[in-house]
Write an enzyme that holds these catalytic residues in place. Structure first.
Site, PDB file in Angstrom:
ATOM      1  N   CYS A   1       0.822  -1.215   0.000  1.00 38.32           N
ATOM      2  CA  CYS A   1       0.000   0.000   0.000  1.00 38.32           C
ATOM      3  C   CYS A   1       0.860   1.270   0.000  1.00 38.32           C
ATOM      4  O   CYS A   1       1.982   1.271   0.523  1.00 38.32           O
ATOM      5  CB  CYS A   1      -0.923   0.015   1.218  1.00 38.32           C
ATOM      6  SG  CYS A   1      -2.267  -1.184   1.115  1.00 38.32           S
TER       7      CYS A   1
ATOM      8  N   HIS B   1      -1.347  -6.530  -8.183  1.00 36.76           N
ATOM      9  CA  HIS B   1       0.049  -6.349  -8.594  1.00 36.76           C
ATOM     10  C   HIS B   1       0.499  -7.479  -9.507  1.00 36.76           C
ATOM     11  O   HIS B   1      -0.157  -8.517  -9.596  1.00 36.76           O
ATOM     12  CB  HIS B   1       0.963  -6.310  -7.360  1.00 36.76           C
ATOM     13  CG  HIS B   1       1.126  -7.637  -6.676  1.00 36.76           C
ATOM     14  ND1 HIS B   1       0.132  -8.231  -5.915  1.00 36.76           N
ATOM     15  CD2 HIS B   1       2.171  -8.514  -6.642  1.00 36.76           C
ATOM     16  CE1 HIS B   1       0.563  -9.389  -5.436  1.00 36.76           C
ATOM     17  NE2 HIS B   1       1.791  -9.593  -5.864  1.00 36.76           N
TER      18      HIS B   1
ATOM     19  N   HIS C   1      -3.368  -7.104  -2.726  1.00 39.82           N
ATOM     20  CA  HIS C   1      -3.223  -5.840  -3.454  1.00 39.82           C
ATOM     21  C   HIS C   1      -2.954  -6.132  -4.938  1.00 39.82           C
ATOM     22  O   HIS C   1      -2.115  -6.977  -5.249  1.00 39.82           O
ATOM     23  CB  HIS C   1      -2.072  -5.034  -2.840  1.00 39.82           C
ATOM     24  CG  HIS C   1      -2.073  -3.606  -3.284  1.00 39.82           C
ATOM     25  ND1 HIS C   1      -2.664  -2.603  -2.558  1.00 39.82           N
ATOM     26  CD2 HIS C   1      -1.595  -3.024  -4.411  1.00 39.82           C
ATOM     27  CE1 HIS C   1      -2.532  -1.458  -3.205  1.00 39.82           C
ATOM     28  NE2 HIS C   1      -1.876  -1.691  -4.339  1.00 39.82           N
TER      29      HIS C   1
ATOM     30  N   GLU D   1      -1.107 -36.256 -15.291  1.00 42.25           N
ATOM     31  CA  GLU D   1      -0.629 -35.047 -15.964  1.00 42.25           C
ATOM     32  C   GLU D   1       0.859 -34.818 -15.716  1.00 42.25           C
ATOM     33  O   GLU D   1       1.584 -34.404 -16.613  1.00 42.25           O
ATOM     34  CB  GLU D   1      -1.436 -33.836 -15.477  1.00 42.25           C
ATOM     35  CG  GLU D   1      -2.889 -33.805 -15.953  1.00 42.25           C
ATOM     36  CD  GLU D   1      -3.840 -34.691 -15.157  1.00 42.25           C
ATOM     37  OE1 GLU D   1      -3.382 -35.392 -14.233  1.00 42.25           O
ATOM     38  OE2 GLU D   1      -5.048 -34.691 -15.467  1.00 42.25           O
TER      39      GLU D   1
HETATM   40  O1  LIG Z   1      -9.046 -39.782 -11.382  1.00 48.19           O
HETATM   41  P1  LIG Z   1      -9.288 -38.959 -10.163  1.00 48.19           P
HETATM   42  O2  LIG Z   1      -8.547 -39.437  -8.959  1.00 48.19           O
HETATM   43  O3  LIG Z   1     -10.746 -38.733  -9.893  1.00 48.19           O
HETATM   44  O4  LIG Z   1      -8.717 -37.509 -10.538  1.00 48.19           O
HETATM   45  C1  LIG Z   1      -7.451 -37.046 -10.213  1.00 48.19           C
HETATM   46  O5  LIG Z   1      -6.433 -37.671 -11.004  1.00 48.19           O
HETATM   47  C2  LIG Z   1      -6.498 -37.464 -12.408  1.00 48.19           C
HETATM   48  C3  LIG Z   1      -5.285 -38.101 -13.036  1.00 48.19           C
HETATM   49  O6  LIG Z   1      -4.074 -37.561 -12.563  1.00 48.19           O
HETATM   50  C4  LIG Z   1      -6.585 -35.971 -12.759  1.00 48.19           C
HETATM   51  O7  LIG Z   1      -6.844 -35.825 -14.126  1.00 48.19           O
HETATM   52  C5  LIG Z   1      -7.674 -35.261 -11.960  1.00 48.19           C
HETATM   53  O8  LIG Z   1      -7.617 -33.876 -12.208  1.00 48.19           O
HETATM   54  C6  LIG Z   1      -7.475 -35.552 -10.475  1.00 48.19           C
HETATM   55  O9  LIG Z   1      -8.469 -34.930  -9.713  1.00 48.19           O
END
Ligand SMILES: O=P(O)(O)O[C@H]1O[C@H](CO)[C@@H](O)[C@H](O)[C@H]1O
Ligand SMILES: O=P(O)(O)O[C@H]1O[C@H](CO)[C@@H](O)[C@H](O)[C@H]1O
Lengths: 351, 351
Positions: free
Chosen positions: B55, B166, B164, B320
């Site tokens: 701030c 930014h 804030h 993923e």
């Molecule tokens: O399959 P689940 O356990 O419901 O889901 C989890 O694992 C998956 C695989 O890594 C992911 O795509 C989901 O976002 C996650 O919530």
């Protein structure tokens, strides 16, 4: 002139499995944290919950009834991201609008009939059953699918929606990005150096010792030189092994032992059931079974998000998403912390 | 035989900026969610908080006192991940233990003197001031540093520890992974097709319309064909522009307008101050200023984590992290949802 100290001076480290770099800025641990605090995991999970679709004897979303299993139990995911019969999308042909068919199968594997245990709290003999089942599934699905991804999301923080101890197996008609990059890197290394990348790496780390967390005659757990997550580890066999189904009876025994050690240390770090995503990478399967995959070495990655405490995680956000992964303590600091933790689980210590 | 429907049938899509694939499994939105629920953001933020280091007039951790600024305000991060004088780590020489020097500077930029506003709630004229400052910083730090990453982490869910309004600017002595990959992809595309990848892409999307969220005479916002995050967007100029400091006065005006539109729609989606990480990518700077960078096109990426509601995000975890990114609704579905949302902010609608 200043002399370099990895704990004080930011630098880059090379990840030879992903051909990328990580920014190590260990001095950042000094900054105060005023950001988001996570919930601590539910500590009082009932052993059996009549509404939990993973418990023995219960009915799942599909209407199927689970058997009264007393060890591991595998079934097809009721909401699979990969189905075996999806039609081909065709493609726009334009290089900026490329699509491809994706087929596969998604399985769920319960580790144990009880909801109130996790791998580190299971007996070694029970963990061996899990390893045997992993080997069996890899062999079964790997007979046709080029990639079989065995992975565990542990803890609500890692998107796991069910506290019952379990993992997933997603087999696909394609080689996904991460193993494709790893395959390319391991192949290039092998061609250049005449030895598999991770076989050579395990030897080096076993000698250097500074990043070793636990080891036994068959296995080694290190915080890799290029770790991105704060307490990320790499689980490696010492012998050259392409796939999990090649493990001998002795190696399954010693793997169960080292997993129990590592996961107990993880839980002991912040005295909490440690969240992580983990998974196995080995040589590709299906059509690749006929190829020479000597450049591959079996290994497991553990990616735990916690950084400072049971409730403060590392955020891989702005700079990490748009520029480069960044870590706030050195891999050597992380390894030392984990190495020095007791091997008895904090939950059983009192008794 | 089934005919392909992208909303029902999983498939892969190619990301030409990262040379990778994303798994689109839209039918997964049907599964129930019993997993982690996030906290909703704090809605009652005081306009001025005497303890908030961002701030006007307040004292920061370094002991420095902020001026009583009335527009944007830039200062050096008190806990920088990159410092300008870090010594060289040297290198082990072994190919598996490679390190490199990393030098740079980290700045923080306040968007506005008030803590209780965000970009979509600011006046267009105030947003133009932010854009002007971005251009100025890029020019200043880009004179010597090869990469200047401007990024905003918005919301506690995205690791932002201060409400804030930014953003941050991290300039580095190296070209980080993400822009390095993007540079390689754009260069290869340009060499093959004779037109910059993103210039061609913007034209195609402007014609196809199905992934367009908002557009004006200078700019286009799309959910890219290869989006990984549920409501990820790509903000693109129509004209070929290498860097943000090349924007004309008119283009800054129309950029402020389209940012306000996009971010208002984001907030309206779940009637919550929408968390995201965003950042600018343009042609590299410093020593690269002398090179031909015609393959580059300026653009901004928005990566918001929310999936189902203000409290249920997408977890990029096990599969993923270890195999491949996966999304649970199609980019076309996401674009349609955003496109159809009102352009008046839900917080000002009542008055
Ligand atoms: O399959 P689940 O356990 O419901 O889901 C989890 O694992 C998956 C695989 O890594 C992911 O795509 C989901 O976002 C996650 O919530
Ligand atoms: O710099 P901040 O806002 O304290 O920190 C935030 O952004 C950084 C850059 O993306 C990340 O490295 C941190 O994990 C995150 O918490």
């Amino acid at each position: 002139d200043l002399s370099f100290d990895s704990k004080e001076h930011q630098h880059l480290r090379y990840n030879p499995l992903r051909d990328s770099w990580v920014l190590v800025s260990a001095h950042r641990m000094k900054r105060p944290w005023a950001g988001q605090v996570e919930k601590t995991p539910e500590e009082h999970i009932p052993r059996y919950d009549p509404r939990n679709p993973l418990c023995p004897g219960n009915t799942r979303a599909s209407g199927e009834v689970n058997p009264s299993y007393d060890s591991t139990f595998v079934f097809e995911n009721d909401f699979p991201a990969l189905q075996s019969d999806a039609p081909d999308p065709g493609s726009d042909q334009h290089p900026l609008f490329q699509s491809k068919a994706a087929r596969g199968v998604c399985k769920v594997m319960c580790f144990h009939p009880w909801s109130d245990v996790t791998l580190p709290l299971m007996k070694k003999e029970e963990i061996i059953k899990v390893i045997d089942k992993w080997a069996e599934i890899l062999e079964e699905l790997g007979a046709t699918y080029p990639w079989v991804q065995i992975f565990e999301n542990k803890g609500a923080m890692m998107g796991c929606s069910n506290p019952h101890p379990h993992c997933q197996v997603w087999a696909s008609s394609f080689l996904p990005n991460e193993p494709a990059v790893s395959d390319r890197c391991q192949r290039a290394y092998y061609q250049k150096n005449g030895e598999p990348l991770l076989v050579q790496y395990a030897k080096q780390e076993a000698e250097k010792k500074e990043r070793v967390v636990v080891e036994n005659s068959d296995w080694l757990v290190v915080v890799p030189y290029w770790a991105t997550w704060p307490y990320q580890t790499l689980l490696l066999p010492r012998r050259h092994i392409l796939r999990i189904n090649e493990l001998t009876v002795e190696e399954r025994d010693s793997l169960a032992a080292i997993m129990k050690q590592l996961l107990t240390k993880y839980d002991n770090l912040f005295e909490v059931s440690f969240p992580y995503s983990m998974g196995w990478h080995g040589a590709p399967t299906g059509p690749h079974l006929k190829e020479d995959n000597s450049h591959w070495q079996l290994h497991a990655h553990y990616y735990p998000p916690l950084l400072r405490s049971a409730t403060v995680k590392k955020f891989m956000v702005g700079y990490e998403m748009l520029a480069q992964e960044q870590r706030d303590l050195t891999p050597e600091q992380a390894a030392e912390k984990l190495r020095n933790l007791p091997e008895e689980h904090y939950k059983t210590r009192e008794n």
